[in-house]
Design a protein around this motif. Sequence first.
Motif, PDB file in Angstrom:
ATOM      1  N   TRP A   1       0.474  -8.531 -13.208  1.00 25.24           N
ATOM      2  CA  TRP A   1       1.211  -9.737 -12.843  1.00 25.24           C
ATOM      3  C   TRP A   1       2.307  -9.445 -11.826  1.00 25.24           C
ATOM      4  O   TRP A   1       2.661 -10.315 -11.011  1.00 25.24           O
ATOM      5  CB  TRP A   1       1.808 -10.402 -14.089  1.00 25.24           C
ATOM      6  N   ARG A   2       2.824  -8.224 -11.829  1.00 31.75           N
ATOM      7  CA  ARG A   2       3.819  -7.874 -10.811  1.00 31.75           C
ATOM      8  C   ARG A   2       3.162  -7.755  -9.435  1.00 31.75           C
ATOM      9  O   ARG A   2       3.729  -8.174  -8.429  1.00 31.75           O
ATOM     10  CB  ARG A   2       4.519  -6.574 -11.172  1.00 31.75           C
ATOM     11  N   HIS A   3       1.964  -7.168  -9.407  1.00 28.71           N
ATOM     12  CA  HIS A   3       1.228  -7.096  -8.140  1.00 28.71           C
ATOM     13  C   HIS A   3       0.965  -8.502  -7.596  1.00 28.71           C
ATOM     14  O   HIS A   3       1.195  -8.780  -6.416  1.00 28.71           O
ATOM     15  CB  HIS A   3      -0.099  -6.360  -8.342  1.00 28.71           C
ATOM     16  N   ALA A   4       0.459  -9.369  -8.469  1.00 27.37           N
ATOM     17  CA  ALA A   4       0.153 -10.733  -8.041  1.00 27.37           C
ATOM     18  C   ALA A   4       1.416 -11.464  -7.594  1.00 27.37           C
ATOM     19  O   ALA A   4       1.414 -12.188  -6.593  1.00 27.37           O
ATOM     20  CB  ALA A   4      -0.520 -11.504  -9.176  1.00 27.37           C
ATOM     21  N   GLY A   5       2.496 -11.264  -8.344  1.00 26.84           N
ATOM     22  CA  GLY A   5       3.749 -11.916  -7.992  1.00 26.84           C
ATOM     23  C   GLY A   5       4.265 -11.459  -6.645  1.00 26.84           C
ATOM     24  O   GLY A   5       4.728 -12.272  -5.832  1.00 26.84           O
ATOM     25  N   TYR A   6       4.213 -10.158  -6.400  1.00 24.55           N
ATOM     26  CA  TYR A   6       4.714  -9.636  -5.134  1.00 24.55           C
ATOM     27  C   TYR A   6       3.874 -10.123  -3.961  1.00 24.55           C
ATOM     28  O   TYR A   6       4.402 -10.512  -2.912  1.00 24.55           O
ATOM     29  CB  TYR A   6       4.726  -8.109  -5.149  1.00 24.55           C
ATOM     30  N   LEU A   7       2.570 -10.103  -4.103  1.00 24.67           N
ATOM     31  CA  LEU A   7       1.687 -10.458  -2.999  1.00 24.67           C
ATOM     32  C   LEU A   7       1.606 -11.957  -2.758  1.00 24.67           C
ATOM     33  O   LEU A   7       1.427 -12.399  -1.615  1.00 24.67           O
ATOM     34  CB  LEU A   7       0.282  -9.912  -3.268  1.00 24.67           C
TER      35      LEU A   7
ATOM     36  N   ALA B   1      11.125  -1.970  -5.086  1.00 25.89           N
ATOM     37  CA  ALA B   1      12.092  -2.584  -5.999  1.00 25.89           C
ATOM     38  C   ALA B   1      11.425  -3.648  -6.856  1.00 25.89           C
ATOM     39  O   ALA B   1      11.621  -3.706  -8.077  1.00 25.89           O
ATOM     40  CB  ALA B   1      13.254  -3.189  -5.202  1.00 25.89           C
ATOM     41  N   PHE B   2      10.623  -4.514  -6.238  1.00 26.15           N
ATOM     42  CA  PHE B   2      10.012  -5.620  -6.969  1.00 26.15           C
ATOM     43  C   PHE B   2       9.041  -5.124  -8.035  1.00 26.15           C
ATOM     44  O   PHE B   2       8.993  -5.657  -9.149  1.00 26.15           O
ATOM     45  CB  PHE B   2       9.280  -6.545  -5.998  1.00 26.15           C
ATOM     46  N   LEU B   3       8.272  -4.095  -7.709  1.00 27.23           N
ATOM     47  CA  LEU B   3       7.206  -3.656  -8.610  1.00 27.23           C
ATOM     48  C   LEU B   3       7.688  -2.737  -9.728  1.00 27.23           C
ATOM     49  O   LEU B   3       7.068  -2.702 -10.793  1.00 27.23           O
ATOM     50  CB  LEU B   3       6.113  -2.941  -7.806  1.00 27.23           C
ATOM     51  N   THR B   4       8.756  -2.005  -9.530  1.00 30.13           N
ATOM     52  CA  THR B   4       9.082  -0.950 -10.486  1.00 30.13           C
ATOM     53  C   THR B   4      10.447  -1.070 -11.151  1.00 30.13           C
ATOM     54  O   THR B   4      10.658  -0.487 -12.206  1.00 30.13           O
ATOM     55  CB  THR B   4       9.013   0.419  -9.783  1.00 30.13           C
ATOM     56  N   ARG B   5      11.374  -1.801 -10.548  1.00 35.30           N
ATOM     57  CA  ARG B   5      12.724  -1.823 -11.098  1.00 35.30           C
ATOM     58  C   ARG B   5      12.965  -3.039 -11.981  1.00 35.30           C
ATOM     59  O   ARG B   5      12.206  -4.002 -11.962  1.00 35.30           O
ATOM     60  CB  ARG B   5      13.763  -1.786  -9.959  1.00 35.30           C
ATOM     61  N   THR B   6      14.067  -2.972 -12.743  1.00 36.75           N
ATOM     62  CA  THR B   6      14.427  -4.050 -13.656  1.00 36.75           C
ATOM     63  C   THR B   6      15.779  -4.618 -13.265  1.00 36.75           C
ATOM     64  O   THR B   6      16.722  -3.886 -12.994  1.00 36.75           O
ATOM     65  CB  THR B   6      14.479  -3.541 -15.103  1.00 36.75           C
TER      66      THR B   6
ATOM     67  N   LEU C   1       0.810  -1.209   0.000  1.00 33.53           N
ATOM     68  CA  LEU C   1       0.000   0.000   0.000  1.00 33.53           C
ATOM     69  C   LEU C   1       0.850   1.269   0.000  1.00 33.53           C
ATOM     70  O   LEU C   1       0.426   2.302  -0.508  1.00 33.53           O
ATOM     71  CB  LEU C   1      -0.926   0.007   1.226  1.00 33.53           C
ATOM     72  N   ARG C   2       2.058   1.198   0.566  1.00 32.95           N
ATOM     73  CA  ARG C   2       2.925   2.363   0.627  1.00 32.95           C
ATOM     74  C   ARG C   2       3.783   2.528  -0.626  1.00 32.95           C
ATOM     75  O   ARG C   2       4.473   3.532  -0.771  1.00 32.95           O
ATOM     76  CB  ARG C   2       3.848   2.246   1.842  1.00 32.95           C
ATOM     77  N   ALA C   3       3.758   1.560  -1.532  1.00 26.13           N
ATOM     78  CA  ALA C   3       4.583   1.629  -2.739  1.00 26.13           C
ATOM     79  C   ALA C   3       3.889   2.439  -3.825  1.00 26.13           C
ATOM     80  O   ALA C   3       2.653   2.542  -3.868  1.00 26.13           O
ATOM     81  CB  ALA C   3       4.880   0.217  -3.249  1.00 26.13           C
ATOM     82  N   ASP C   4       4.688   3.004  -4.713  1.00 22.65           N
ATOM     83  CA  ASP C   4       4.168   3.727  -5.873  1.00 22.65           C
ATOM     84  C   ASP C   4       3.845   2.702  -6.952  1.00 22.65           C
ATOM     85  O   ASP C   4       4.733   2.165  -7.609  1.00 22.65           O
ATOM     86  CB  ASP C   4       5.210   4.718  -6.379  1.00 22.65           C
ATOM     87  N   VAL C   5       2.560   2.394  -7.116  1.00 19.71           N
ATOM     88  CA  VAL C   5       2.153   1.301  -7.993  1.00 19.71           C
ATOM     89  C   VAL C   5       1.479   1.793  -9.275  1.00 19.71           C
ATOM     90  O   VAL C   5       0.888   1.007 -10.017  1.00 19.71           O
ATOM     91  CB  VAL C   5       1.202   0.335  -7.254  1.00 19.71           C
ATOM     92  N   ALA C   6       1.570   3.063  -9.567  1.00 21.27           N
ATOM     93  CA  ALA C   6       0.926   3.590 -10.776  1.00 21.27           C
ATOM     94  C   ALA C   6       1.560   2.987 -12.023  1.00 21.27           C
ATOM     95  O   ALA C   6       2.778   3.021 -12.206  1.00 21.27           O
ATOM     96  CB  ALA C   6       1.058   5.105 -10.809  1.00 21.27           C
TER      97      ALA C   6
END
Length: 264
Positions: free
Chosen positions: A36-42, A52-57, A26-31
């Motif tokens: 699939w990244r959301h599902a993978g992280y959760l 890092a998981f949601l936005t970086r490469t 909830l505190r991450a910048d998810v825009a």
Amino acid sequence: MSWPPWVEMWIVAGAIYAACKLLTWLRADVAGVPWWRHAGYLLAWPGLDAGAFLTRTEPRAPTQREWLGALATTCAGAALCVSAATLTFERPDVTGWIGMVGLVLLLHFGLFHLLSCGWRRAGVVARPLMDSPLRAASVAEFWGRRWNTAFRDLTHRFLFQPLVPRLGVAGATLAGFIASGLVHDLVVSVPARGGYGGPTGFFAIQGLALLGERSGIGRRLGLGHDLRGRVFTALVLLLPLPALFHPPFVRRIVVPFLQACCSL
């Protein structure tokens, strides 16, 4: 209905972990982040660095050696767990400690590392949660960047940094360790119905040792580097370890859990 103590432990641990996971998400910048990244992280990554998981490469894929090492560790951990659950020892403590070593190898150094390899192969930043902890030359290095970096990321962001302005670096550091101890008491001691305060005491010792090696005397004694640092770190970690994983936890939770798994 009365649950076995090991079931209670996993329920408590799972609830705390899910709350921490949701907090970081909830505190991450998810825009603009794909679903699939959301599902993978959760659902498919035990780490707690959502940003890092949601936005970086990740530019570098894991090597074949890393894949094989993680797979071998997974197999070794599973073998120890099965051995602890099926072989008969004179003391249940021996069974429990063998099983705990097996579980750590199976999960933290095995399956979680395989997940890290898989996500990094897909280009996602998912560093291993364990980074060669036996190489740590100081207590600060062990807890700061080598052992379970997921929990370190969480406490550093949501506990240490907010407390520094109020308590200072030393006070915030000690508060972080004590908070970790209280969480472990909740997960370890409460379901086991015994050993209360042992985990909190263990982590309080870790915090005091970290501050000690950073003090003027600690630096003069060389407690934070080279051979002296490694010996000091090993003693600080190993001598109070029975307070963290105390006999009620080993006998009432670890051993029955292993036996239940092998009876499936």
